[in-house]
Design a protein around this motif. Sequence first.
Motif, mmCIF file in Angstrom:
data_model
loop_
_atom_site.group_PDB
_atom_site.id
_atom_site.type_symbol
_atom_site.label_atom_id
_atom_site.label_comp_id
_atom_site.label_asym_id
_atom_site.label_seq_id
_atom_site.Cartn_x
_atom_site.Cartn_y
_atom_site.Cartn_z
ATOM 1 N N LEU A 88 0.778 -1.262 0.187
ATOM 2 C CA LEU A 88 0.146 -0.048 0.009
ATOM 3 C C LEU A 88 0.976 1.428 -0.036
ATOM 4 O O LEU A 88 0.530 2.036 -0.863
ATOM 5 N N ARG B 76 2.311 1.674 -3.340
ATOM 6 C CA ARG B 76 1.181 2.222 -4.501
ATOM 7 C C ARG B 76 0.946 3.536 -4.092
ATOM 8 O O ARG B 76 0.722 4.415 -5.401
ATOM 9 N N ARG B 77 0.819 3.841 -2.966
ATOM 10 C CA ARG B 77 0.497 5.557 -2.839
ATOM 11 C C ARG B 77 1.821 6.172 -3.328
ATOM 12 O O ARG B 77 1.362 7.383 -3.930
ATOM 13 N N VAL C 2 -1.329 -0.346 -9.187
ATOM 14 C CA VAL C 2 -1.793 0.431 -7.910
ATOM 15 C C VAL C 2 -3.147 -0.110 -7.505
ATOM 16 O O VAL C 2 -3.498 -0.102 -6.394
ATOM 17 N N PRO D 201 -6.619 0.963 -7.581
ATOM 18 C CA PRO D 201 -7.338 1.721 -6.278
ATOM 19 C C PRO D 201 -8.764 1.228 -6.090
ATOM 20 O O PRO D 201 -9.319 1.343 -5.389
ATOM 21 N N ALA E 283 -4.774 3.704 -1.890
ATOM 22 C CA ALA E 283 -3.671 3.726 -2.754
ATOM 23 C C ALA E 283 -3.696 4.861 -3.474
ATOM 24 O O ALA E 283 -2.629 5.218 -4.005
#
Length: 316
Positions: free
Chosen positions: A74, A77-78, A150, A152, A158
Amino acid sequence: CRKEVHRRQKVVVSNALLDAPLIRACQSEMREHQCVTNPQDSDKQLSLINLLLCLEDRIKKGNQIKDECRREMLAHRRMLMSDYAVSPEITSKCKNEMIQHCHTLYRQGASGTIDQRGGRMIHCLFNAARRESNFSRECLFNIKSLVRAVDPGSDIRADPLLETACRSVIDTLCAKIKPGDSNIIMCLLDNIKNTRMTEDCEDRLMEVAYFMARDWRLTPKLIRTCQKNLIDLCKLPESWSMNNNMTDVQLGQYLGCLYQKKQQLSDNCRIELKRIMSIRTKAIGLMPEVEDNCMADLALCKNPEIKGEVRELQMT
């Protein structure tokens, strides 16, 4: 300090094996699921996007991933969604699109302004991919890879910009859903026309939904409940992967197959498919077959609501 952090992030995106906390947290999953470097690659590097896609494959196919590994995934991804400049494929393959469609953000430079770190450049590219017919295939290919990595739809956290834009709506309309649950983004989509939906949230949501509507792999609950039906009834290869670059047509055929065979589906799959189809009726932008092929005809409709949606989609 910011420059050094930025440099380090770019190194990790190119070769995730250099990120000790990530590798330490996910090493057993990487070993078990063979998330390794390509043996034919002399550099022995593993890009962050490829690692995330490999680990995400395991999750979507029902395998367990430790909480520690999920937390690291996570965080990374962010990072990918917060600053376009850490992704070499985006900076090189999408340069023309950034200059043409996101020129204000691009002029600010790639050093990481507040807007860029907040993910506005990434979302600007999402928006351009949705609206612009001259969007290059190379850039779109890399944007799609980023969205899959990612993901989301599985966890709105994310995507920092989307989460921030929709926080008040989530707290109001989706408050009973726990943070990190994939149902949050589906709740938002289900309430896209709710009077409590804010304009900023709707705009950011539709930018992400453009990709979700075209790739059922980005709808976690549909995969969980319908994977067996997709394999048994629709001939989806058991080796399907988040890393496979299927065309929009191929992806659409699998979803169409589920609908055609809805009477043969398991109860859970049928319920989830019905929910997805119901959500898609909320906005033209959630119906790829209509948005991609019928915009000129829809522009002639006299219904004010439809005209408004078409006008929004046609705006440049």
